[in-house]
Design a protein around this motif. Structure first.
Motif, short mmCIF file in Angstrom:
data_model
loop_
_atom_site.label_atom_id
_atom_site.label_comp_id
_atom_site.label_asym_id
_atom_site.label_seq_id
_atom_site.Cartn_x
_atom_site.Cartn_y
_atom_site.Cartn_z
N UNK A 1 13.00 -9.91 15.55
CA UNK A 1 11.76 -9.02 15.16
C UNK A 1 12.25 -9.08 13.18
N UNK A 2 11.85 -8.82 12.45
CA UNK A 2 11.34 -9.72 10.91
C UNK A 2 11.23 -8.08 10.27
N UNK A 3 11.99 -8.21 9.08
CA UNK A 3 11.86 -7.24 8.31
C UNK A 3 12.08 -7.31 7.08
N UNK A 4 10.96 -6.36 6.14
CA UNK A 4 10.89 -6.89 4.39
C UNK A 4 11.75 -5.54 3.78
N UNK A 5 12.54 -6.37 2.42
CA UNK A 5 12.80 -5.04 1.94
C UNK A 5 12.64 -5.04 0.27
N UNK A 6 12.05 -3.80 0.14
CA UNK A 6 11.89 -4.25 -1.40
C UNK A 6 12.54 -3.06 -2.44
N UNK A 7 13.48 -3.50 -2.70
CA UNK A 7 14.22 -2.81 -3.44
C UNK A 7 14.05 -2.60 -5.13
N UNK A 8 14.17 -1.50 -5.45
CA UNK A 8 13.67 -0.50 -6.73
C UNK A 8 15.13 -0.49 -6.94
N UNK A 9 15.89 -0.83 -8.34
CA UNK A 9 16.91 -0.03 -8.81
C UNK A 9 17.23 0.31 -10.23
N UNK A 10 17.06 1.28 -10.11
CA UNK A 10 17.20 2.15 -11.56
C UNK A 10 18.14 2.64 -12.23
N UNK B 1 10.16 -2.79 5.96
CA UNK B 1 8.40 -2.72 6.22
C UNK B 1 8.82 -4.10 6.84
N UNK B 2 8.42 -3.37 8.60
CA UNK B 2 8.65 -4.22 9.66
C UNK B 2 7.18 -5.23 9.96
N UNK C 1 0.49 -6.35 10.84
CA UNK C 1 -1.31 -6.85 10.94
C UNK C 1 -1.24 -6.69 8.92
N UNK C 2 -0.88 -5.07 8.82
CA UNK C 2 -1.29 -3.99 7.39
C UNK C 2 -0.31 -5.21 7.02
N UNK C 3 1.03 -5.06 7.71
CA UNK C 3 2.34 -5.33 5.98
C UNK C 3 2.12 -7.22 5.96
N UNK C 4 1.93 -7.73 6.81
CA UNK C 4 1.25 -8.90 6.31
C UNK C 4 0.13 -9.37 5.36
N UNK C 5 -0.97 -8.49 5.26
CA UNK C 5 -1.36 -8.65 4.35
C UNK C 5 -1.36 -7.92 3.32
N UNK C 6 -0.30 -6.86 2.64
CA UNK C 6 0.61 -6.70 2.07
C UNK C 6 1.17 -7.75 1.08
N UNK C 7 1.77 -8.41 2.34
CA UNK C 7 2.60 -9.93 1.99
C UNK C 7 1.70 -10.81 0.90
N UNK C 8 0.85 -11.03 1.61
CA UNK C 8 -0.26 -11.51 1.03
C UNK C 8 -0.87 -11.86 -0.75
N UNK C 9 -1.28 -10.01 -0.49
CA UNK C 9 -1.81 -10.01 -1.22
C UNK C 9 -0.74 -9.07 -2.97
N UNK C 10 0.51 -8.89 -2.85
CA UNK C 10 1.25 -8.93 -3.35
C UNK C 10 1.59 -9.49 -5.09
N UNK D 1 6.93 -16.41 4.74
CA UNK D 1 7.13 -17.71 5.93
C UNK D 1 8.09 -16.97 7.45
N UNK D 2 8.84 -15.72 7.15
CA UNK D 2 9.81 -15.02 8.14
C UNK D 2 8.53 -14.02 8.82
N UNK D 3 7.27 -13.91 7.84
CA UNK D 3 6.47 -12.95 8.40
C UNK D 3 5.51 -13.74 9.99
N UNK D 4 5.09 -15.43 9.11
CA UNK D 4 4.31 -16.01 10.45
C UNK D 4 5.33 -16.76 11.23
N UNK D 5 6.38 -16.74 11.19
CA UNK D 5 7.03 -17.09 12.33
C UNK D 5 8.12 -16.04 13.52
N UNK D 6 7.83 -14.77 13.25
CA UNK D 6 8.64 -13.71 13.49
C UNK D 6 7.11 -13.20 14.52
#
Length: 194
Positions: free
Chosen positions: A78-87, A96-97, A101-110, A143-148
């Motif tokens: 199972x793969x996860x994305x981490x969007x880290x915001x730093x101040x 995000x997992x 499908x929703x997260x994969x579309x988000x990654x493509x459109x980001x 890449x991770x999203x497509x292979x997991x």
């Protein structure tokens, strides 16, 4: 800038539930509101909360902020994305997992840009901040999203505590800002389908 002189008093890690909103969801949620910029209404938006100090610092100086995208795979694939915001020395990490499908579309459109809607520690105040990520920054996640394998509730529930605890570790993700050491972490957990 000396990171040691710039560090803030210690705060325990914070955990929040976050949400990923598609452009369609953002448009529906903001259609009756005034003062929302048109480009926000048609963009992907990560929504979550941050501790008061993070929020106040971002509000007072929105120029000194960094973003980093990263990902990892668990033993069950199972793969996860981490969007880290730093101040300064504060990080908030949106977890995000991947494979969803929703997260994969988000990654493509980001590449077109993402918005963050950050609430002040589950209060009524919120800030909007836009980020642009390059294709090179997003390619590893795609890449991770497509292979997991797609997240399965049985595995996700079994690993949720371990994955969340890992995401809360200070040293998991290096500083996104030169000259600053990460001293505070908050995580916004975005559940599959949320």
């Amino acid at each position: 800038m000396n990171a040691n002189k710039e560090s803030s008093p210690y705060q325990a890690p914070a955990l929040y539930l976050g949400r990923l909103m598609s452009p369609k969801e953002v448009l529906a949620a903001t259609s009756d509101r005034t003062g929302i910029p048109h480009n926000v209404r048609r963009s992907w938006t990560l929504c979550g909360d941050v501790p008061e100090t993070f929020w106040d610092t971002l509000k007072n100086d929105p120029r000194l902020v960094g973003l980093r995208a990263s990902g990892f795979t668990t033993p069950s694939n199972t793969a996860y994305a981490t969007f880290t915001v730093q101040v300064r020395d504060y990080q908030t990490r949106f977890l995000l997992p991947l494979g969803d499908e929703k997260v994969s579309t988000f990654i493509e459109d980001a590449q077109a840009g993402i918005w963050l809607s950050l609430g002040r520690n589950e209060g009524n105040d919120a800030l909007l901040h836009q980020f642009v990520l390059t294709p090179a920054e997003l390619a590893p996640l795609a890449t991770i999203s497509r292979r997991c394998r797609p997240p399965h509730w049985q595995y996700a529930l079994a690993e949720l505590e371990q994955v969340t605890c890992k995401a809360l570790e200070l040293d998991l993700i290096g500083s996104a800002l030169p000259g600053f050491i990460v001293n505070h972490v908050a995580v916004n957990l975005v559940l599959s389908g949320a």
